[in-house]
Design an enzyme around this catalytic site. Structure first.
Site, PDB file in Angstrom:
ATOM      1  N   TYR A   1       0.961  -1.244  -0.456  1.00  0.00           N
ATOM      2  CA  TYR A   1       0.053   0.192   0.422  1.00  0.00           C
ATOM      3  C   TYR A   1       0.827   1.277  -0.373  1.00  0.00           C
ATOM      4  O   TYR A   1       1.895   1.326   0.249  1.00  0.00           O
ATOM      5  CB  TYR A   1      -0.639   0.401   1.234  1.00  0.00           C
ATOM      6  CG  TYR A   1      -1.586   0.830   1.398  1.00  0.00           C
ATOM      7  CD1 TYR A   1      -2.954   0.780   0.338  1.00  0.00           C
ATOM      8  CD2 TYR A   1      -2.291   2.070   2.202  1.00  0.00           C
ATOM      9  CE1 TYR A   1      -4.317   1.553   0.482  1.00  0.00           C
ATOM     10  CE2 TYR A   1      -3.284   3.218   1.886  1.00  0.00           C
ATOM     11  CZ  TYR A   1      -4.027   2.871   1.120  1.00  0.00           C
ATOM     12  OH  TYR A   1      -4.854   4.024   1.004  1.00  0.00           O
TER      13      TYR A   1
ATOM     14  N   PHE B   1      -5.471   8.653  -4.088  1.00  0.00           N
ATOM     15  CA  PHE B   1      -4.163   8.645  -4.596  1.00  0.00           C
ATOM     16  C   PHE B   1      -4.139   7.416  -4.141  1.00  0.00           C
ATOM     17  O   PHE B   1      -4.280   7.054  -2.983  1.00  0.00           O
ATOM     18  CB  PHE B   1      -3.195   9.209  -4.361  1.00  0.00           C
ATOM     19  CG  PHE B   1      -1.372   8.852  -4.998  1.00  0.00           C
ATOM     20  CD1 PHE B   1      -1.277   9.354  -6.221  1.00  0.00           C
ATOM     21  CD2 PHE B   1      -1.314   7.860  -4.197  1.00  0.00           C
ATOM     22  CE1 PHE B   1      -0.192   8.353  -6.245  1.00  0.00           C
ATOM     23  CE2 PHE B   1      -0.060   7.181  -4.873  1.00  0.00           C
ATOM     24  CZ  PHE B   1       0.175   7.119  -5.858  1.00  0.00           C
ATOM     25  N   GLU B   2      -3.721   6.332  -4.604  1.00  0.00           N
ATOM     26  CA  GLU B   2      -3.365   4.993  -4.601  1.00  0.00           C
ATOM     27  C   GLU B   2      -2.376   3.759  -5.524  1.00  0.00           C
ATOM     28  O   GLU B   2      -2.977   3.947  -6.040  1.00  0.00           O
ATOM     29  CB  GLU B   2      -4.450   3.867  -3.463  1.00  0.00           C
ATOM     30  CG  GLU B   2      -5.381   4.000  -2.505  1.00  0.00           C
ATOM     31  CD  GLU B   2      -6.557   3.488  -2.083  1.00  0.00           C
ATOM     32  OE1 GLU B   2      -7.067   3.128  -2.851  1.00  0.00           O
ATOM     33  OE2 GLU B   2      -6.462   3.528  -1.148  1.00  0.00           O
ATOM     34  N   VAL B   3      -1.364   3.561  -4.786  1.00  0.00           N
ATOM     35  CA  VAL B   3      -0.994   2.438  -5.093  1.00  0.00           C
ATOM     36  C   VAL B   3      -0.888   1.022  -4.487  1.00  0.00           C
ATOM     37  O   VAL B   3      -0.087   1.300  -3.926  1.00  0.00           O
ATOM     38  CB  VAL B   3       0.670   2.872  -6.356  1.00  0.00           C
ATOM     39  CG1 VAL B   3       0.778   1.423  -7.044  1.00  0.00           C
ATOM     40  CG2 VAL B   3       0.454   3.729  -7.194  1.00  0.00           C
TER      41      VAL B   3
END
Ligand code: GDP
Ligand code: MN
Length: 349
Positions: free
Chosen positions: A178, A235-237
């Site tokens: 995460y 925003f997330e990767v």
């Protein structure tokens, strides 16, 4: 008599490759966007920046999800902008509606009360469905089952710096699950009983709580109370297999049963953050300093002039939120024993 120089037109083969395709492997990854048809021009701007700053050299796919069918304009415009393949999914009704255990009258009274108290999105039914969907269902839509990694993109975001490497590959090679760029305190009014629900889950499912987790990012008293810190989820990767794991699903279902998505206004950001903070080892959460990002009203502009110049950034470093009083990012640095970047003291107000 001289001939005019030959111009390359967009339809010529190779136009898209003028800037070159990045060498190296690709991860099994996709961008993912939840949007309405009316979001088209705001998501177009986001896509254009993601492509210009990164994806035109990597050509990752993009999955679009909607509770209604996407219209022809939405599909045409987004397909023209994305350099990878695009996929369009309609969310099933059971992932975007009230579960049968929710008392509709009670939920309605909450919305009326929150409207009076002017709590942001407090009166909205669709916003609650959105938060519940992003908390518990986006990663198990059929289109998402084909991928291991995702990068969430919302309408009207900005990317201010070039991205010179593949963040998906960085995550995979460094065993990250995460990631975030902005963190802050949640509005207490939207989550008054969220931590009670989390404590209940911790008590009932000790086997899911990771050793060496980030509880200290979330709580200042060893878990008794929540300090309201969370990583912003617009925003997330992240790793989809983690979200599809028994630990995460048990966590989501336990919270969902307590009803706070409807009886309060729990956001997917605190839900994801608390899960990451408790179910992952602290080393599995990554802060992308070099991904410069804006979502109203906050900016992450990398601290350190060299980084900003090398990456052709166009953000004003004064706008950087990281070291301001309302950011939780310095807690993340302290918890992980990370040295704060040079010059951070000058950005504290
Ligand atoms: P905010 O960032 O918390 O102010 O909320 P947004 O309005 O940006 O919504 C978060 C995300 O969910 C965005 O990607 C929106 O496009 C999407 N979204 C919000 N409400 C709906 C909805 O009712 N239907 C669909 N399909 N998408 C929605
Ligand atoms: Mn948004």
């Amino acid at each position: 008599l001289s001939e005019a120089p030959m111009a390359l037109t967009p339809s010529d083969a190779g136009w898209d490759n003028l800037m070159g395709t990045a060498p190296g492997p690709r991860m099994n990854a996709t961008f993912v966007t939840l949007a309405r048809n009316s979001d088209i021009w705001d998501i177009a701007r986001s896509i254009r920046q993601v492509e210009d700053r990164f994806n035109k050299r990597y050509n990752y796919d993009w999955v679009f999800l909607n509770d209604k069918p996407f219209d022809a304009t939405f599909k045409k415009v987004t397909t023209s902008l994305v350099s990878g393949k695009t996929h369009y999914g309609e969310i099933p009704h059971e992932h975007w509606s009230f579960p049968d255990f929710i008392d509709q009258d009670k939920a309605k009274k909450v919305r009326e009360d929150m409207a009076q108290r002017k709590i942001i999105y407090g009166d909205s039914v669709s916003y609650r469905h959105m938060c519940r969907f992003e908390s518990g269902f986006f990663f198990r839509q059929p289109l998402m089952m084909n991928y291991e990694w995702y990068w969430r993109v919302e309408p009207s975001i900005e990317l201010f710096c070039d991205i010179h490497y593949d963040p998906f590959r960085y995550m995979a090679e460094n065993k990250k699950k995460y990631s975030f760029v902005l963190s802050l305190y949640e509005y207490v009014e939207t989550i008054p009983t969220l931590w009670d629900s989390v404590k209940k889950f911790m008590k009932n499912n000790p086997e899911h709580i990771a050793e060496g987790n980030s509880l200290a990012f979330l709580s200042d008293d060893g878990g008794d109370t929540y300090n309201h810190c969370h990583m912003w989820s617009n925003f997330e990767v992240g790793n989809l297999n983690w979200l599809r794991s028994k630990a995460y699903i048990d966590f989501f279902e336990s919270l969902d049963r307590d009803g706070g998505f409807f009886y309060e206004r729990w956001g997917d950001a605190p839900v994801h953050s608390i899960a990451a903070g408790l179910l992952l080892k602290k080393e599995e959460i990554h802060f992308f300093n070099d991904i410069a990002y804006y979502h109203v009203p906050f900016t992450h502009c990398p601290t350190g002039e060299k980084t900003r110049l090398d990456l052709k950034c166009h953000c004003n470093p004064k706008d950087n939120f990281d070291w301001k009083g309302y950011s939780c990012t310095s807690r993340y640095f302290d918890l992980n024993g990370m040295e704060k970047p040079e010059g951070y003291e000058n950005q504290q107000d």
